[in-house]
Design a protein around this motif. Structure first.
Motif, PDB file in Angstrom:
ATOM      1  N   PHE A 243      44.141 -59.583  16.083  1.00 55.55           N
ATOM      2  CA  PHE A 243      45.593 -59.692  15.961  1.00 55.55           C
ATOM      3  C   PHE A 243      46.257 -58.329  15.772  1.00 55.55           C
ATOM      4  O   PHE A 243      47.394 -58.130  16.210  1.00 55.55           O
ATOM      5  CB  PHE A 243      45.949 -60.645  14.819  1.00 55.55           C
ATOM      6  CG  PHE A 243      45.886 -62.090  15.213  1.00 55.55           C
ATOM      7  CD1 PHE A 243      46.987 -62.736  15.752  1.00 55.55           C
ATOM      8  CD2 PHE A 243      44.702 -62.802  15.096  1.00 55.55           C
ATOM      9  CE1 PHE A 243      46.923 -64.061  16.137  1.00 55.55           C
ATOM     10  CE2 PHE A 243      44.618 -64.131  15.479  1.00 55.55           C
ATOM     11  CZ  PHE A 243      45.741 -64.774  16.007  1.00 55.55           C
ATOM     12  N   ILE A 246      46.734 -57.154  19.237  1.00 51.24           N
ATOM     13  CA  ILE A 246      47.809 -57.860  19.928  1.00 51.24           C
ATOM     14  C   ILE A 246      49.168 -57.284  19.539  1.00 51.24           C
ATOM     15  O   ILE A 246      50.025 -57.038  20.394  1.00 51.24           O
ATOM     16  CB  ILE A 246      47.747 -59.375  19.624  1.00 51.24           C
ATOM     17  CG1 ILE A 246      46.503 -59.988  20.280  1.00 51.24           C
ATOM     18  CG2 ILE A 246      49.010 -60.078  20.124  1.00 51.24           C
ATOM     19  CD1 ILE A 246      46.215 -61.405  19.838  1.00 51.24           C
ATOM     20  N   VAL A 247      49.374 -57.030  18.229  1.00 56.31           N
ATOM     21  CA  VAL A 247      50.697 -56.558  17.803  1.00 56.31           C
ATOM     22  C   VAL A 247      50.850 -55.044  17.935  1.00 56.31           C
ATOM     23  O   VAL A 247      51.910 -54.561  18.339  1.00 56.31           O
ATOM     24  CB  VAL A 247      51.022 -57.001  16.359  1.00 56.31           C
ATOM     25  CG1 VAL A 247      51.049 -58.504  16.251  1.00 56.31           C
ATOM     26  CG2 VAL A 247      50.064 -56.413  15.352  1.00 56.31           C
ATOM     27  N   TYR A 409      55.100 -55.481  11.710  1.00 59.96           N
ATOM     28  CA  TYR A 409      54.567 -55.980  12.977  1.00 59.96           C
ATOM     29  C   TYR A 409      54.364 -57.494  12.945  1.00 59.96           C
ATOM     30  O   TYR A 409      54.292 -58.136  13.989  1.00 59.96           O
ATOM     31  CB  TYR A 409      53.248 -55.286  13.325  1.00 59.96           C
ATOM     32  CG  TYR A 409      53.425 -53.906  13.908  1.00 59.96           C
ATOM     33  CD1 TYR A 409      53.742 -53.739  15.251  1.00 59.96           C
ATOM     34  CD2 TYR A 409      53.278 -52.767  13.126  1.00 59.96           C
ATOM     35  CE1 TYR A 409      53.914 -52.485  15.799  1.00 59.96           C
ATOM     36  CE2 TYR A 409      53.443 -51.497  13.657  1.00 59.96           C
ATOM     37  CZ  TYR A 409      53.761 -51.356  14.998  1.00 59.96           C
ATOM     38  OH  TYR A 409      53.938 -50.113  15.531  1.00 59.96           O
ATOM     39  N   LEU A 413      54.856 -60.494  15.920  1.00 58.55           N
ATOM     40  CA  LEU A 413      53.832 -61.461  16.318  1.00 58.55           C
ATOM     41  C   LEU A 413      54.405 -62.876  16.324  1.00 58.55           C
ATOM     42  O   LEU A 413      54.212 -63.632  17.278  1.00 58.55           O
ATOM     43  CB  LEU A 413      52.640 -61.372  15.360  1.00 58.55           C
ATOM     44  CG  LEU A 413      51.515 -62.390  15.563  1.00 58.55           C
ATOM     45  CD1 LEU A 413      50.861 -62.219  16.920  1.00 58.55           C
ATOM     46  CD2 LEU A 413      50.475 -62.250  14.450  1.00 58.55           C
ATOM     47  N   TYR A 416      57.117 -63.304  19.301  1.00 58.17           N
ATOM     48  CA  TYR A 416      56.544 -63.400  20.647  1.00 58.17           C
ATOM     49  C   TYR A 416      55.716 -64.671  20.815  1.00 58.17           C
ATOM     50  O   TYR A 416      55.728 -65.298  21.875  1.00 58.17           O
ATOM     51  CB  TYR A 416      55.700 -62.159  20.958  1.00 58.17           C
ATOM     52  CG  TYR A 416      56.509 -61.004  21.479  1.00 58.17           C
ATOM     53  CD1 TYR A 416      56.617 -60.752  22.843  1.00 58.17           C
ATOM     54  CD2 TYR A 416      57.190 -60.156  20.614  1.00 58.17           C
ATOM     55  CE1 TYR A 416      57.367 -59.698  23.324  1.00 58.17           C
ATOM     56  CE2 TYR A 416      57.950 -59.094  21.078  1.00 58.17           C
ATOM     57  CZ  TYR A 416      58.034 -58.865  22.434  1.00 58.17           C
ATOM     58  OH  TYR A 416      58.797 -57.822  22.919  1.00 58.17           O
ATOM     59  N   ALA A 417      54.988 -65.061  19.772  1.00 57.37           N
ATOM     60  CA  ALA A 417      54.211 -66.302  19.849  1.00 57.37           C
ATOM     61  C   ALA A 417      55.130 -67.500  20.035  1.00 57.37           C
ATOM     62  O   ALA A 417      54.858 -68.402  20.841  1.00 57.37           O
ATOM     63  CB  ALA A 417      53.361 -66.472  18.582  1.00 57.37           C
ATOM     64  N   GLY A 467      52.692 -63.398  10.651  1.00 55.37           N
ATOM     65  CA  GLY A 467      53.179 -63.981  11.894  1.00 55.37           C
ATOM     66  C   GLY A 467      53.365 -65.485  11.794  1.00 55.37           C
ATOM     67  O   GLY A 467      54.318 -66.055  12.347  1.00 55.37           O
TER      68      GLY A 467
END
Length: 487
Positions: A243, A246-247, A409, A413, A416-417, A467
Motif C-alpha cells: 500500500f 500504491i500511494v 497519503y 488512498l 482514489y479507491a 485509507g
C-alpha cells in the motif's frame, strides 16, 4: 578526510549535472517541463525512478537498520512488488486514458472541485515537508562535516543547495530530471558497491566470502511470522509495503510524472515492472553493506553508535576506513539526496501550476511565465521549511512533523479507491474535513495503540487503516441515490 577533496568532488559532480541540463533543456517548452513531451525511453525512466526513490535519508538509514530490524525490510520490498503490479495495471491505464499531466485532475473529473483541491493540497504538503526533511538531513551532514569549518552559515548552505537544483531543472523540467536522476542513480549505486568492495577487502573477504558472511550473520534474518504484535511481523510489512507503493508511487505526482513522460502506456507499464524488480537487488545491496559495516566494527573493536543511522556515516568519515570510502560516502549521499529533491521540485511546480492556479486553456507564453515564477516560489518555500527544521533543532519534533506529513497519503488512498471501485458520488464539500480528520485520528490511534489494543503496535499497515477510514466516511456521507459513470 580532506575537505578540499570533498569540495572538489561536489564541484565536479554539479558541473556534470549542469552539462546534462544544457543538452537536455534545448528546445524545451511547457510540455517538456511537465511530461517530457511524452518521448522518454522506458528504461531511462526506470533508472531515474530508482534514484528518486532512494533519498539521502534512505542512503544513511538502511545500512543501519540491520542493527535494529535485521533484514525484515525485505518483507516490505516484496510487498512493493505487489504494489507496483497494482500501479501498472490499475492506475497507469487510467492516467494514460485521461491524458493527464497532473494525476490529481482525475479527482476533479470524478468528484468535483473540493476533492480535486484537497488531493493536490495533500500532495503539496506531503512533498514539501518530506523533501525538505530529506534535504535537511543531508545539508546537516554536509554542514557538520565541511561547511562549519569554513565558517559558512547553515542558511547559506541550504540556499546554495536549492539554488543549484533550481538552476539545472528550471528549463528542461522532467526531461532534464530523467537524465540527471539516471546519472545520480548510477553514481549512488556505484558508490555503495565500491564501499562494499573496500570494506570487504579490509576484512579479507572474496565475493563468496561476502555472501557467506552476510547469509550466516544473525542480522540477516528476513522472515518474521511469530508475533503479530511485533512491528516486523510479515503480513504487516508485506501489506504495508504494497500500500505504501500504491500511494507513494501510484498516487504521487512526483513518481507518476516520470511514468507519464513515456511514449505510451505499454512502455510505462514495462518501466514499472523493471523498476519494481530492480528494487530487490538494490535494497539487498544496502542491507548487506549494513552487515559488513557491523562485522567491520566488531572485528576492529569500534564501539557501535547509539543511533543505528550513524553507523554508515561514522565508519565512512571518521578515519576507520580508507579516505576513498569517505569520498564515496559523500558522493552517494549527494546523489541520493539530489535525485530525490530535483524530482520533487519539478513535481511540486507542476502540481501547483496546474492544480492550484487553474492554468487550463492558458496560452503557451503565459503558462511558461507562470510556471517559472511557481518554480522560484517552490524553491524559496523549500529553503524556508529547511531553515525552520534547523531552528527546531529537535529530532523528535522534526520526526513527528515528517510522520504526520506521511499520514496525508492515507486520504489519497481512500479517495482514489472510492473513485475507482464505486459508482457513488461524494459530498464534495465534506471531503476536506474528512481528509483532515483521518490522519489526526490515525496519529492518535498509533500513539495509544498499545493501551487500546492489548499491546498491539502499528507499523506501516496504519496507512491501510487511514485509507479505510476515509473510504468509510466517504461512503457514509455520500450523496444518496446518485450514481455516476466511472471516469
Amino acid at each position: 578526510m580532506s575537505t578540499s577533496l570533498i569540495i572538489a568532488v561536489i564541484i565536479g559532480y554539479f558541473v556534470t549535472l549542469f552539462v546534462i541540463s544544457y543538452f537536455t533543456s534545448r528546445n524545451s517548452n511547457n510540455d517538456t517541463f511537465f511530461i517530457g513531451n511524452r518521448k522518454s525511453p522506458w528504461y531511462l525512466v526506470s533508472i531515474a525512478m530508482i534514484g528518486t526513490s532512494i533519498s539521502g535519508v534512505t542512503f544513511i538509514s538502511v545500512p543501519g537498520w540491520v542493527l535494529t530490524s535485521q533484514f525484515s525490510y525485505m518483507q516490505m520490498v516484496l510487498g512493493y512488488l505487489l504494489g507496483y503490479f497494482v500501479v501498472a495495471n490499475v492506475l497507469l491505464p487510467l492516467y494514460y486514458r485521461l491524458n493527464l499531466k497532473s494525476i490529481y485532475t482525475y479527482l476533479d473529473a470524478r468528484f468535483g472541485f473540493y476533492s480535486y483541491k484537497t488531493g493536490a493540497f495533500l500532495f503539496l504538503v506531503s512533498r514539501v515537508i518530506g523533501s525538505a526533511f530529506r534535504l535537511f538531513i543531508v545539508s546537516n551532514v554536509l554542514q557538520l562535516s565541511i561547511f562549519n569549518a569554513l565558517g559558512v552559515p547553515f542558511w547559506v548552505t541550504v540556499s546554495i543547495t536549492v539554488l543549484l537544483i533550481w538552476l539545472y531543472t528550471r528549463k528542461g523540467g522532467v526531461r532534464t530530471v530523467l537524465w540527471t536522476d539516471s546519472f545520480q542513480a548510477i553514481a549512488m549505486l556505484t558508490a555503495v558497491s565500491l564501499c562494499v568492495y573496500y570494506i570487504s577487502s579490509d576484512l579479507n573477504l572474496s565475493l563468496p566470502g561476502i555472501v557467506k558472511a552476510v547469509s550466516s550473520s544473525p542480522l540477516s534474518r528476513v522472515w518474521f511470522f511469530d508475533d503479530p504484535n511485533q512491528r516486523f511481523y510479515f503480513w504487516k510489512q508485506f501489506l504495508g509495503g504494497a500500500f505504501i507503493t500504491i500511494v507513494m508511487t501510484g498516487l504521487d505526482q512526483d513518481m507518476m510524472q516520470k511514468n507519464l513522460s513515456c511514449r505510451n502506456y505499454k512502455d510505462a507499464r514495462k518501466n514499472m515492472y523493471w523498476y519494481g524488480f530492480a528494487f530487490l537487488p538494490v535494497n539487498l545491496l544496502f542491507l548487506s553493506l549494513g552487515v559488513l559495516l557491523h562485522t567491520f566494527a566488531v572485528q576492529k573493536g569500534i564501539p557501535l553508535p547509539a543511533l543505528s543511522d550513524d553507523l554508515f556515516p561514522t565508519l565512512a568519515t571518521q578515519g576507520y576506513l580508507p579516505q576513498i570510502v569517505g569520498v564515496l560516502f559523500f558522493l552517494g549521499l549527494i546523489a541520493a539526496a539530489y535525485s530525490s529533491a530535483d524530482s520533487a521540485l519539478t513535481a511540486l511546480t507542476t502540481s501547483f501550476t496546474i492544480d492550484v492556479l487553474n492554468t487550463k486553456g492558458m496560452d503557451e507564453d503565459r503558462l511558461r511565465r507562470v510556471r517559472q515564477w511557481v518554480h522560484v516560489f517552490i524553491s524559496i518555500l523549500m529553503i524556508l521549511v529547511i531553515i525552520v527544521f534547523n531552528a527546531f533543532n529537535d529530532r523528535s519534533v522534526i520526526d513527528a512533523i515528517f510522520t504526520i506529513a506521511g499520514y496525508t497519503y492515507g486520504p489519497l488512498l481512500g479517495l482514489y479507491a472510492f473513485g475507482l471501485f464505486t459508482r457513488f458520488q461524494v459530498n464534495d464539500k465534506l471531503v476536506p474535513f474528512i481528509a483532515v480528520f483521518s490522519p489526526l485520528a490515525c496519529y492518535l490511534l498509533n500513539k495509544y495503540s498499545i493501551l487500546l489494543f492489548n499491546g498491539y503496535k502499528f507499523g506501516f499497515e496504519l496507512l491501510i487503516v487511514n485509507g479505510a477510514i476515509v473510504f468509510l466516511l466517504l461512503l457514509i456521507t455520500r450523496k444518496r441515490g446518485v450514481l455516476v459513470q466511472k471516469v
